[in-house]
Design a protein around this motif. Structure first.
Motif, PDB file in Angstrom:
ATOM      1  N   VAL A  76       0.859  -1.186   0.000  1.00 60.03           N
ATOM      2  CA  VAL A  76       0.000   0.000   0.000  1.00 60.03           C
ATOM      3  C   VAL A  76       0.891   1.229   0.000  1.00 60.03           C
ATOM      4  O   VAL A  76       1.689   1.425   0.921  1.00 60.03           O
ATOM      5  N   TYR A  77       0.769   2.042  -1.021  1.00 55.07           N
ATOM      6  CA  TYR A  77       1.566   3.260  -1.177  1.00 55.07           C
ATOM      7  C   TYR A  77       1.116   4.283  -0.143  1.00 55.07           C
ATOM      8  O   TYR A  77      -0.062   4.633  -0.067  1.00 55.07           O
ATOM      9  N   GLU A  84       1.179  18.335  -9.697  1.00 54.00           N
ATOM     10  CA  GLU A  84       0.220  18.650 -10.754  1.00 54.00           C
ATOM     11  C   GLU A  84      -0.308  17.364 -11.376  1.00 54.00           C
ATOM     12  O   GLU A  84       0.424  16.389 -11.536  1.00 54.00           O
ATOM     13  N   LEU A  85      -1.566  17.379 -11.776  1.00 52.74           N
ATOM     14  CA  LEU A  85      -2.147  16.240 -12.473  1.00 52.74           C
ATOM     15  C   LEU A  85      -1.424  16.072 -13.804  1.00 52.74           C
ATOM     16  O   LEU A  85      -1.341  17.020 -14.590  1.00 52.74           O
ATOM     17  N   ASP A  86      -0.877  14.870 -14.045  1.00 54.53           N
ATOM     18  CA  ASP A  86      -0.079  14.683 -15.254  1.00 54.53           C
ATOM     19  C   ASP A  86      -0.222  13.297 -15.885  1.00 54.53           C
ATOM     20  O   ASP A  86       0.496  12.957 -16.817  1.00 54.53           O
ATOM     21  N   HIS A  87      -1.134  12.471 -15.389  1.00 55.16           N
ATOM     22  CA  HIS A  87      -1.251  11.105 -15.905  1.00 55.16           C
ATOM     23  C   HIS A  87      -2.671  10.610 -15.675  1.00 55.16           C
ATOM     24  O   HIS A  87      -3.300  10.957 -14.673  1.00 55.16           O
ATOM     25  N   MET A  88      -3.177   9.812 -16.599  1.00 53.32           N
ATOM     26  CA  MET A  88      -4.521   9.243 -16.473  1.00 53.32           C
ATOM     27  C   MET A  88      -4.422   7.737 -16.252  1.00 53.32           C
ATOM     28  O   MET A  88      -3.641   7.060 -16.927  1.00 53.32           O
ATOM     29  N   ILE A  89      -5.202   7.228 -15.297  1.00 50.48           N
ATOM     30  CA  ILE A  89      -5.270   5.801 -14.993  1.00 50.48           C
ATOM     31  C   ILE A  89      -6.708   5.461 -14.622  1.00 50.48           C
ATOM     32  O   ILE A  89      -7.598   6.303 -14.754  1.00 50.48           O
ATOM     33  N   ASN A  90      -6.950   4.250 -14.134  1.00 50.12           N
ATOM     34  CA  ASN A  90      -8.292   3.832 -13.730  1.00 50.12           C
ATOM     35  C   ASN A  90      -8.325   3.401 -12.278  1.00 50.12           C
ATOM     36  O   ASN A  90      -7.418   2.718 -11.813  1.00 50.12           O
ATOM     37  N   ILE A  91      -9.391   3.792 -11.587  1.00 50.53           N
ATOM     38  CA  ILE A  91      -9.718   3.184 -10.295  1.00 50.53           C
ATOM     39  C   ILE A  91     -10.542   1.950 -10.620  1.00 50.53           C
ATOM     40  O   ILE A  91     -11.545   2.035 -11.333  1.00 50.53           O
ATOM     41  N   VAL A  92     -10.103   0.795 -10.121  1.00 51.15           N
ATOM     42  CA  VAL A  92     -10.815  -0.454 -10.390  1.00 51.15           C
ATOM     43  C   VAL A  92     -11.396  -1.078  -9.125  1.00 51.15           C
ATOM     44  O   VAL A  92     -12.148  -2.044  -9.211  1.00 51.15           O
ATOM     45  N   GLY A  93     -11.050  -0.536  -7.951  1.00 48.73           N
ATOM     46  CA  GLY A  93     -11.574  -1.077  -6.704  1.00 48.73           C
ATOM     47  C   GLY A  93     -11.179  -0.220  -5.527  1.00 48.73           C
ATOM     48  O   GLY A  93     -10.465   0.780  -5.680  1.00 48.73           O
ATOM     49  N   TRP A  94     -11.630  -0.610  -4.340  1.00 48.19           N
ATOM     50  CA  TRP A  94     -11.357   0.166  -3.144  1.00 48.19           C
ATOM     51  C   TRP A  94     -11.529  -0.679  -1.897  1.00 48.19           C
ATOM     52  O   TRP A  94     -12.125  -1.747  -1.937  1.00 48.19           O
ATOM     53  N   ASP A  95     -11.021  -0.151  -0.794  1.00 46.95           N
ATOM     54  CA  ASP A  95     -11.206  -0.710   0.542  1.00 46.95           C
ATOM     55  C   ASP A  95     -11.370   0.488   1.471  1.00 46.95           C
ATOM     56  O   ASP A  95     -10.436   1.253   1.663  1.00 46.95           O
ATOM     57  N   ASN A  96     -12.546   0.671   2.012  1.00 44.09           N
ATOM     58  CA  ASN A  96     -12.801   1.812   2.901  1.00 44.09           C
ATOM     59  C   ASN A  96     -12.273   1.577   4.316  1.00 44.09           C
ATOM     60  O   ASN A  96     -12.445   2.424   5.185  1.00 44.09           O
ATOM     61  N   GLU A  97     -11.657   0.450   4.550  1.00 42.28           N
ATOM     62  CA  GLU A  97     -11.062   0.116   5.841  1.00 42.28           C
ATOM     63  C   GLU A  97     -12.040   0.321   7.002  1.00 42.28           C
ATOM     64  O   GLU A  97     -11.667   0.718   8.084  1.00 42.28           O
ATOM     65  N   GLY A  98     -13.315   0.023   6.760  1.00 44.17           N
ATOM     66  CA  GLY A  98     -14.342   0.111   7.789  1.00 44.17           C
ATOM     67  C   GLY A  98     -14.802   1.515   8.120  1.00 44.17           C
ATOM     68  O   GLY A  98     -15.640   1.702   8.998  1.00 44.17           O
ATOM     69  N   ALA A  99     -14.289   2.526   7.431  1.00 43.10           N
ATOM     70  CA  ALA A  99     -14.638   3.921   7.728  1.00 43.10           C
ATOM     71  C   ALA A  99     -15.973   4.297   7.081  1.00 43.10           C
ATOM     72  O   ALA A  99     -16.380   3.732   6.069  1.00 43.10           O
ATOM     73  N   GLU A 100     -16.634   5.255   7.682  1.00 43.31           N
ATOM     74  CA  GLU A 100     -17.913   5.784   7.194  1.00 43.31           C
ATOM     75  C   GLU A 100     -17.686   7.089   6.438  1.00 43.31           C
ATOM     76  O   GLU A 100     -16.763   7.843   6.751  1.00 43.31           O
ATOM     77  N   PHE A 101     -18.557   7.377   5.481  1.00 46.53           N
ATOM     78  CA  PHE A 101     -18.489   8.650   4.765  1.00 46.53           C
ATOM     79  C   PHE A 101     -18.843   9.796   5.694  1.00 46.53           C
ATOM     80  O   PHE A 101     -19.725   9.667   6.554  1.00 46.53           O
ATOM     81  N   PRO A 109      -9.601  11.477   7.265  1.00 43.24           N
ATOM     82  CA  PRO A 109      -8.205  11.554   6.813  1.00 43.24           C
ATOM     83  C   PRO A 109      -7.429  10.267   7.117  1.00 43.24           C
ATOM     84  O   PRO A 109      -7.547   9.702   8.198  1.00 43.24           O
ATOM     85  N   GLY A 110      -6.655   9.818   6.131  1.00 44.77           N
ATOM     86  CA  GLY A 110      -5.825   8.632   6.299  1.00 44.77           C
ATOM     87  C   GLY A 110      -6.544   7.304   6.138  1.00 44.77           C
ATOM     88  O   GLY A 110      -5.918   6.250   6.218  1.00 44.77           O
ATOM     89  N   LYS A 111      -7.843   7.329   5.919  1.00 38.56           N
ATOM     90  CA  LYS A 111      -8.609   6.087   5.752  1.00 38.56           C
ATOM     91  C   LYS A 111      -8.911   5.834   4.286  1.00 38.56           C
ATOM     92  O   LYS A 111      -9.093   6.767   3.507  1.00 38.56           O
ATOM     93  N   GLY A 112      -8.970   4.587   3.915  1.00 36.21           N
ATOM     94  CA  GLY A 112      -9.357   4.193   2.570  1.00 36.21           C
ATOM     95  C   GLY A 112      -8.165   3.904   1.678  1.00 36.21           C
ATOM     96  O   GLY A 112      -7.110   4.532   1.797  1.00 36.21           O
ATOM     97  N   ILE A 113      -8.354   2.912   0.801  1.00 33.87           N
ATOM     98  CA  ILE A 113      -7.330   2.500  -0.156  1.00 33.87           C
ATOM     99  C   ILE A 113      -7.986   2.383  -1.530  1.00 33.87           C
ATOM    100  O   ILE A 113      -9.047   1.774  -1.663  1.00 33.87           O
ATOM    101  N   TRP A 114      -7.344   2.978  -2.535  1.00 33.13           N
ATOM    102  CA  TRP A 114      -7.781   2.801  -3.913  1.00 33.13           C
ATOM    103  C   TRP A 114      -6.975   1.669  -4.546  1.00 33.13           C
ATOM    104  O   TRP A 114      -5.786   1.524  -4.269  1.00 33.13           O
ATOM    105  N   ILE A 115      -7.607   0.920  -5.418  1.00 37.01           N
ATOM    106  CA  ILE A 115      -6.921  -0.058  -6.255  1.00 37.01           C
ATOM    107  C   ILE A 115      -6.935   0.531  -7.659  1.00 37.01           C
ATOM    108  O   ILE A 115      -8.003   0.813  -8.212  1.00 37.01           O
ATOM    109  N   LYS A 133      -3.124   4.673  -0.461  1.00 33.73           N
ATOM    110  CA  LYS A 133      -4.020   5.345   0.474  1.00 33.73           C
ATOM    111  C   LYS A 133      -4.803   6.402  -0.302  1.00 33.73           C
ATOM    112  O   LYS A 133      -4.278   7.013  -1.233  1.00 33.73           O
ATOM    113  N   MET A 134      -6.058   6.619   0.084  1.00 32.96           N
ATOM    114  CA  MET A 134      -6.857   7.662  -0.562  1.00 32.96           C
ATOM    115  C   MET A 134      -6.334   9.044  -0.177  1.00 32.96           C
ATOM    116  O   MET A 134      -6.220   9.922  -1.025  1.00 32.96           O
TER     117      MET A 134
END
Length: 154
Positions: A76-77, A84-101, A109-115, A133-134
């Protein structure tokens, strides 16, 4: 005909080389739409809701040249950097690590992981994918992941 050729027809070569302008398209899109409110990054809830309902990835912008993003090799990075935004990729999944919106549709802050799925080939990251990490502990988006986000209509 216009559209996107298969990756195998012209694989990524670290910015060197050219592909034929006449490659046969394997797919094309009817339209594209930005996620989120005007002039604001999409929320985590916006991204996850779209993906859950559509079953499709979200195309996002990232600050790939910032920090050590380009040398990511696995795990996990967490070395979040600003840039600056300089590259395009895709989000294909996530893990909210049990956190609520929160009320704004984001995680604490510090919660959630993007795949993420990158286009730099299978030798980069985890077979061409990344887990990051998100946000950092201050709530800033890690390498501005999803500073912009869009989805496509096929």
């Amino acid at each position: 005909p216009k559209g996107q050729p298969l990756y195998s027809a012209c694989p990524y070569s670290n910015g060197h080389g050219k592909c034929s302008a006449t490659l046969a398209p394997a797919a094309s899109i009817k339209a594209w739409y930005m996620l989120g409110e005007k002039d604001q990054a999409p929320t985590v809830r916006d991204i996850e809701a779209y993906m859950a309902l559509s079953g499709k990835p979200v195309s996002i912008a990232v600050a790939a040249a910032a920090g050590s993003w380009e040398s990511y090799s696995g795990g996990v990075y967490t070395k979040c950097a600003k840039g600056e935004l300089d590259h395009m990729i895709n989000i294909v999944g996530w893990d909210n690590e049990g956190a609520e919106f929160d009320a704004n549709g984001n995680l604490p802050p510090g919660k959630g992981i993007w795949i993420l799925r990158n286009s730099w080939g299978r030798s980069w990251g985890e077979q061409g994918y990344m887990r990051t990490k998100m946000t950092n502990a201050a709530g800033e988006r890690c390498n501005n992941v999803a500073g912009e986000g869009a989805f496509l209509e096929y």
